[in-house]
Every structure is written in C-alpha cells, then in structure tokens.
Write an enzyme that holds these catalytic residues in place. Sequence first.
Site, PDB file in Angstrom:
ATOM      1  N   GLY A 207       5.104  -0.872  -5.880  1.00 36.18           N
ATOM      2  CA  GLY A 207       4.818  -1.760  -4.748  1.00 36.18           C
ATOM      3  C   GLY A 207       4.062  -1.030  -3.669  1.00 36.18           C
ATOM      4  O   GLY A 207       3.553   0.074  -3.888  1.00 36.18           O
ATOM      5  N   ASN A 208       3.975  -1.622  -2.524  1.00 38.44           N
ATOM      6  CA  ASN A 208       3.339  -0.963  -1.383  1.00 38.44           C
ATOM      7  C   ASN A 208       4.020  -1.416  -0.103  1.00 38.44           C
ATOM      8  O   ASN A 208       4.932  -2.237  -0.138  1.00 38.44           O
ATOM      9  CB  ASN A 208       1.829  -1.234  -1.366  1.00 38.44           C
ATOM     10  N   ARG A 209       3.562  -0.887   1.004  1.00 39.99           N
ATOM     11  CA  ARG A 209       4.305  -1.066   2.253  1.00 39.99           C
ATOM     12  C   ARG A 209       3.906  -2.296   3.053  1.00 39.99           C
ATOM     13  O   ARG A 209       4.368  -2.491   4.171  1.00 39.99           O
ATOM     14  CB  ARG A 209       4.138   0.187   3.114  1.00 39.99           C
ATOM     15  N   SER A 210       3.084  -3.146   2.485  1.00 40.18           N
ATOM     16  CA  SER A 210       2.667  -4.333   3.245  1.00 40.18           C
ATOM     17  C   SER A 210       3.870  -5.219   3.562  1.00 40.18           C
ATOM     18  O   SER A 210       4.698  -5.491   2.705  1.00 40.18           O
ATOM     19  CB  SER A 210       1.652  -5.128   2.421  1.00 40.18           C
TER      20      SER A 210
END
Length: 398
Positions: A207-210
């Site tokens: 995933g990512n931090r958005s």
Amino acid sequence: MGRLADRRVVLGVAGGIAAYKAVEVCRRLVDAGAHVTPVLTAAATRFVGPLTFSALASEDAHVALFDGPDAIPHTRLGQQADVIVVAPATARVIAAYVAGLSDDLLTATLLATRAPVIICPAMHTEMWEHPAVQDNLSVLRRRGVHIVEPEAGRLAGGDVGMGRLADADRIIAAVERALTAPDLGGLRVLVTAGGTREPIDPVRFIGNRSSGKQGHAVAEEAAHRGAKVVLVTTTDRATTAGVDVIRVDTAAEMADAVFARSEEADVVVMAAAVADFKPSTTRDRKIKKSDGIPEVVLEPTVDILAELGRRKRAGQVIVGFAAETHDVRANARRKLEDKRVDLVVANDVAEPGAGFEHDTNRVLLIGRDGTDVDVPMSDKREVARAILDVVAPRKGMA
Ligand code: C5P
C-alpha cells in the site's frame, strides 16, 4: 459592487481576544455593501462593546436571545441570512455548533439557518491542536461548513504559535466564495481518492500512505459547487451528501470503476495514489513465517490516468496528480505530455505539511494551456477550490 453588495451577513463574534479584529471584518463587509448584523456572545462583550459594532454595522448588534422586542431573533436572523461568518470562533462555539447546542443567540442562529456558514477559529495553540477541537472541525467540514484556518503568530499573553485569527482579507474572500453561485451546476465530475492496496495474501498488502483527504476534498467541493459527483475511493472516510461513493481496494478495481464511468464524465480528477506495481500472484492462504522468507514478484498495474488520456473525448478535462520530491515543475510538465492530461496537480511531498496524510497541501497547477498557478500552503479544501477554479472556465461553466 462585488458579490457582497446587498447580501445579508450575520457576523458572529465569540469571546476571544481576537474579537477586536472582528471590528475590522465588520467594517470591510459594510464597505463592500453587505447588510451586516453582528451577534456577540456574552464573553465577546467583555472584549469589545456591542456599541462599537452597532455604530459600524448597518443593523444593531445583538447579544442575547432575549434582549429585544423580537421573541425569536435567532430564527429571523438564521432564515434571513445569506451567509453567517463567525470570527473569531472559540472552541466552545465550535463544540456547541457540532453538538447542536443552542444556549445563546449565536449558537441558536447557527442552527436556525440553511445559509452557508464560515467558521474562523482563533485560540491558543494548545487548544487549537487539541483532538477535541480538531475532531469537531472535521465534523463541521464534513457537514459542508467552511473553515478559515488560523495563522501562526502572536497570541494573547505574549505567546507565539498557531491559532491567530486569519487575516481579514482571507475571511472576506471566504465570505465572497460562499456567496458564489454553484458554478459547476450540471457538470459530471469523477474523482478518485486514497491509496490502492495490492494483496500479497489474505492479510498482507502493498500500500502507500495516501489518506484520501485531497481527493475527498475535491469531490466535496465539486458537489458544493453544483456538480454531479462520483467518488471512487479506497478509504472509509465519510463524505458529504450528494457525492456518490464507490468503494474499491485495488488498482484493478479502481480501473474498472473509473473506466465504467469515465465516458460520461466531463471532468476526471485522478487524486488517488494508485499502485504502480502489484504482486503477480496473490496467495489464497496466509503465508506462514515457518515457510521461510517468501519471494514476492511484482508486475505493473494499469496506468489509469494514461489510459484516460488515450480515451479522452473532445471537451473532456482530465486532471492528474504528481507527488514529487524534486524538480516539481519540470516533472509535472513531463507528466502532462506523457499522460496526455490537461492539468497536473504537483506537490512536493518532501515539504513539511504537504502531501500524504496532512490536512494541508501546497501544490503547483500546471496546465496544457499554459496554466501555472502556485497554491500556497492551504487547507486541502482550499486546494480543491483552486483546482476547480482552473477547471471551471475550461468547461464554460464559470
Ligand atoms: O506516474 P505517476 O504514478 O507518478 O502519476 C500519478 C498520477 O497517475 C496520479 O494522478 C495517479 O492517480 C495516476 N495513476 C494512475 N494509475 C496508475 C498510477 C498512477 O492513474 N497505475
């Protein structure tokens, strides 16, 4: 005369040291031609006398529910107002408004209106940063209330920090904006938000931090301005009524949801942080530690934005985002060409307070038509406004 001419403005003044600055706000509103009714809380009168406001404003200042001949001043004020602006708004007024308490004239008037409301908080840094205050402001934002963020600077008692009432220019600009007619009426806007999650096994993902905050702000602002909005999001973040939400997880799901609706959209805003790679296989069962270190092989995902650029029909406006750590303008220009989009919203994610997870953002808007707008560090809703301000004239809507 501008947008304020002949408009009925209720100016709420709560009891903080910044109450004296409300005098300037009052004067500016009156100078712009507005009919201003000041409503002071009891505490506000300890800082500035109602007479000062009565002398400046077109209407007498009110201080209590039961101070005049009018038996129901709050409903009259609330119903007749074109806009209500509270400057300064204290933590108490904000909390009462969130909870629906109406124990004085100002809070009662806030409940008795359907007009747009602008809240301009001012308080000490500790109070401003308290989760109770921040959570309350999140609730208000979700309800469509406009928040004019305070500034950093000198506070009461010689302290310095965040929490000073916004400058009068910003407050007046917010009032003018709230009085703007819905300039995106009839426009179909498709927005994506949040980071995608690409599963490795049933419990793990890449995933990512958005956080989805910027995309949600664009969707909410577009809906506020009259657009018909579909929001494809990976987050469970609540949104305003009038936004049609489609919840997805992976890049592939987002691609399906977007392509199914992009044809009919006038504007597509790809604010989501879509994974560029995904595991080429997803295990059905959780990978056990005892099986040793697994090898995760990646493959590319669909580039939704690039595909939208290829499919773009005449008159459609495609907006992409770019998170950069250096050479922001040059990289944004390149993306504009590579993906054949109309506008790139570029942010320097290395800058403190900008990009992922923050409530604020600082962006550059780089357009195919030569648009080059530097949006200073602002609330993400403010950034959303700036983006839509660029998009609206292209669609001949403004
Ligand atoms: O190429 P890059 O990932 O930096 O571009 C970012 C922009 O492209 C964002 O608007 C993002 O939503 C979009 N994007 C996409 N599909 C991908 C990757 C990014 O639509 N697979």
